[in-house]
Write a protein that holds these residues in place. Sequence first.
Motif, mmCIF file in Angstrom:
data_model
loop_
_atom_site.group_PDB
_atom_site.id
_atom_site.type_symbol
_atom_site.label_atom_id
_atom_site.label_comp_id
_atom_site.label_asym_id
_atom_site.label_seq_id
_atom_site.Cartn_x
_atom_site.Cartn_y
_atom_site.Cartn_z
ATOM 1 N N ALA A 1 0.830 -1.211 0.000
ATOM 2 C CA ALA A 1 0.000 0.000 0.000
ATOM 3 C C ALA A 1 0.865 1.262 0.000
ATOM 4 C CB ALA A 1 -0.926 -0.002 1.220
ATOM 5 N N GLU A 2 1.931 1.259 0.771
ATOM 6 C CA GLU A 2 2.794 2.443 0.836
ATOM 7 C C GLU A 2 3.522 2.672 -0.483
ATOM 8 O OE1 GLU A 2 3.667 2.603 5.643
ATOM 9 O OE2 GLU A 2 4.967 1.363 4.384
ATOM 10 N N CYS A 3 3.983 1.606 -1.105
ATOM 11 C CA CYS A 3 4.626 1.744 -2.412
ATOM 12 C C CYS A 3 3.640 2.240 -3.464
ATOM 13 C CB CYS A 3 5.249 0.418 -2.845
ATOM 14 S SG CYS A 3 6.723 -0.057 -1.913
ATOM 15 N N LEU A 4 2.440 1.669 -3.453
ATOM 16 C CA LEU A 4 1.435 2.059 -4.446
ATOM 17 C C LEU A 4 0.941 3.482 -4.225
ATOM 18 C CD1 LEU A 4 0.140 0.411 -6.865
ATOM 19 C CD2 LEU A 4 1.645 -0.835 -5.332
ATOM 20 N N ALA A 5 0.897 3.934 -2.981
ATOM 21 C CA ALA A 5 0.487 5.318 -2.720
ATOM 22 C C ALA A 5 1.467 6.285 -3.374
ATOM 23 C CB ALA A 5 0.407 5.565 -1.215
ATOM 24 N N ALA A 6 2.757 5.988 -3.272
ATOM 25 C CA ALA A 6 3.775 6.843 -3.894
ATOM 26 C C ALA A 6 3.677 6.785 -5.416
ATOM 27 C CB ALA A 6 5.164 6.412 -3.435
ATOM 28 N N GLU A 7 3.536 5.567 -5.961
ATOM 29 C CA GLU A 7 3.465 5.413 -7.413
ATOM 30 C C GLU A 7 2.223 6.099 -7.987
ATOM 31 O OE1 GLU A 7 3.857 1.325 -8.651
ATOM 32 O OE2 GLU A 7 5.526 0.974 -7.280
ATOM 33 N N ARG A 8 1.090 5.917 -7.312
ATOM 34 C CA ARG A 8 -0.149 6.499 -7.833
ATOM 35 C C ARG A 8 -0.157 8.022 -7.689
ATOM 36 N NH1 ARG A 8 -4.521 3.681 -9.019
ATOM 37 N NH2 ARG A 8 -6.006 4.966 -7.850
ATOM 38 N N ALA A 9 0.502 8.555 -6.666
ATOM 39 C CA ALA A 9 0.625 10.008 -6.532
ATOM 40 C C ALA A 9 1.475 10.564 -7.668
ATOM 41 C CB ALA A 9 1.237 10.354 -5.181
ATOM 42 N N PHE A 10 2.538 9.856 -7.998
ATOM 43 C CA PHE A 10 3.398 10.220 -9.135
ATOM 44 C C PHE A 10 2.588 10.229 -10.430
ATOM 45 C CE2 PHE A 10 5.691 7.946 -12.597
ATOM 46 C CZ PHE A 10 6.520 8.983 -13.027
ATOM 47 N N LEU A 11 1.823 9.162 -10.658
ATOM 48 C CA LEU A 11 1.039 9.042 -11.881
ATOM 49 C C LEU A 11 -0.045 10.109 -11.963
ATOM 50 C CD1 LEU A 11 0.485 7.330 -14.442
ATOM 51 C CD2 LEU A 11 -1.061 5.939 -13.042
ATOM 52 N N LYS A 12 -0.657 10.416 -10.835
ATOM 53 C CA LYS A 12 -1.767 11.370 -10.834
ATOM 54 C C LYS A 12 -1.328 12.754 -11.310
ATOM 55 C CE LYS A 12 -5.565 13.034 -7.941
ATOM 56 N NZ LYS A 12 -6.208 12.957 -6.605
ATOM 57 N N VAL A 13 -0.109 13.151 -10.943
ATOM 58 C CA VAL A 13 0.402 14.450 -11.393
ATOM 59 C C VAL A 13 0.526 14.491 -12.914
ATOM 60 C CG1 VAL A 13 2.425 15.970 -11.353
ATOM 61 C CG2 VAL A 13 1.630 14.915 -9.236
ATOM 62 N N LEU A 14 0.860 13.363 -13.514
ATOM 63 C CA LEU A 14 1.144 13.308 -14.947
ATOM 64 C C LEU A 14 -0.043 12.892 -15.794
ATOM 65 C CD1 LEU A 14 4.490 11.378 -14.580
ATOM 66 C CD2 LEU A 14 4.292 13.763 -15.287
ATOM 67 N N ASP A 15 -1.003 12.184 -15.197
ATOM 68 C CA ASP A 15 -1.909 11.355 -15.966
ATOM 69 C C ASP A 15 -3.087 12.093 -16.560
ATOM 70 O OD1 ASP A 15 -3.476 8.135 -15.290
ATOM 71 O OD2 ASP A 15 -2.550 8.917 -17.086
#
Length: 307
Positions: free
Chosen positions: A227-241
């Motif tokens: 969950a912690e890894c995915l929270a970081a990855e999805r936050a990264f993606l959300k800025v770009l997506d």
Amino acid sequence: MQSKPVRIGTRGSALALAQAHETRARLMAAHGMSENDFEIAVIKTMGDQILDRPLSEVGGKGLFTKEIEDALLSGDIDMAVHSSKDMPTVLPEGLEISAFLPREDVRDAFISPKAKTLADLPSGAIVGTASLRRQAIVKRLRPDLEVVTYRGNVQRRLKKLADGVVDATLLAYSGLKRLGMEDVVTSVLDEDAFLPAVGQGAICIETRVGDAATGALLGAIHDQATAECLAAERAFLKVLDGSCRTPIAGLARLADRRLSLRGMILRPDGSEAHEMSGECDAADGVALGQRIGQALKERGGPGFLIG
């Protein structure tokens, strides 16, 4: 334990069903429940029906989740099991991701009857993949190859490969492992050279906000590190997506409560790529993801992100 079966919504592919069955098995083991305590509801999504065009042309990731989420919102199912990499970064109002299962291998698998590795393919060979990320990285590493859009479930893609439609394809190693099909893999691509998709290898379970009973069931099988890894990855993606059709890759790793994140954006033809890495305390992963996403957005400049 339950007055009526817990209804698990899923797509109908062999891989989606394997993921739903894994979720059910973990819940059974955690709570002493039986298969009779569950009902698996197969729901066909638009992404399963449109196979002749790239997803980026017809609506992107939400095509694999909308109908399942509609069933969740209407109360027809109690939880939805998804591949995390299929999940949009913004969920419908009233829904939330309540649990992640322990993450499988994040790497991509190379499959070909004609070469042992991507590097060994002869010039002009045809590589089939539905993923914009895989297409762009292949073109970046091997601009001499022809890359074609190639959709369908795992079995359909492997059948096309066997029929000679393409010379090679790439699939998520995690999915092949969950299907017990590791034997079809020719080689596994190193994650440093071939950065995975955000969420690759992770199963997530979506529920209605405020559904305490289902949340309590899932709490026993939730993997906090994933969950912690995915929270970081999805936050990264959300800025770009957004509605973006730009190839994006990202991977977070957690060790000793330190989280590292590497992100990448590419031109669809592989001609240009920007990447960035960072590290932080596990609790600050979302902020790190946002910073790396914003930095890459600025580094790419106007026009790089195709929306």
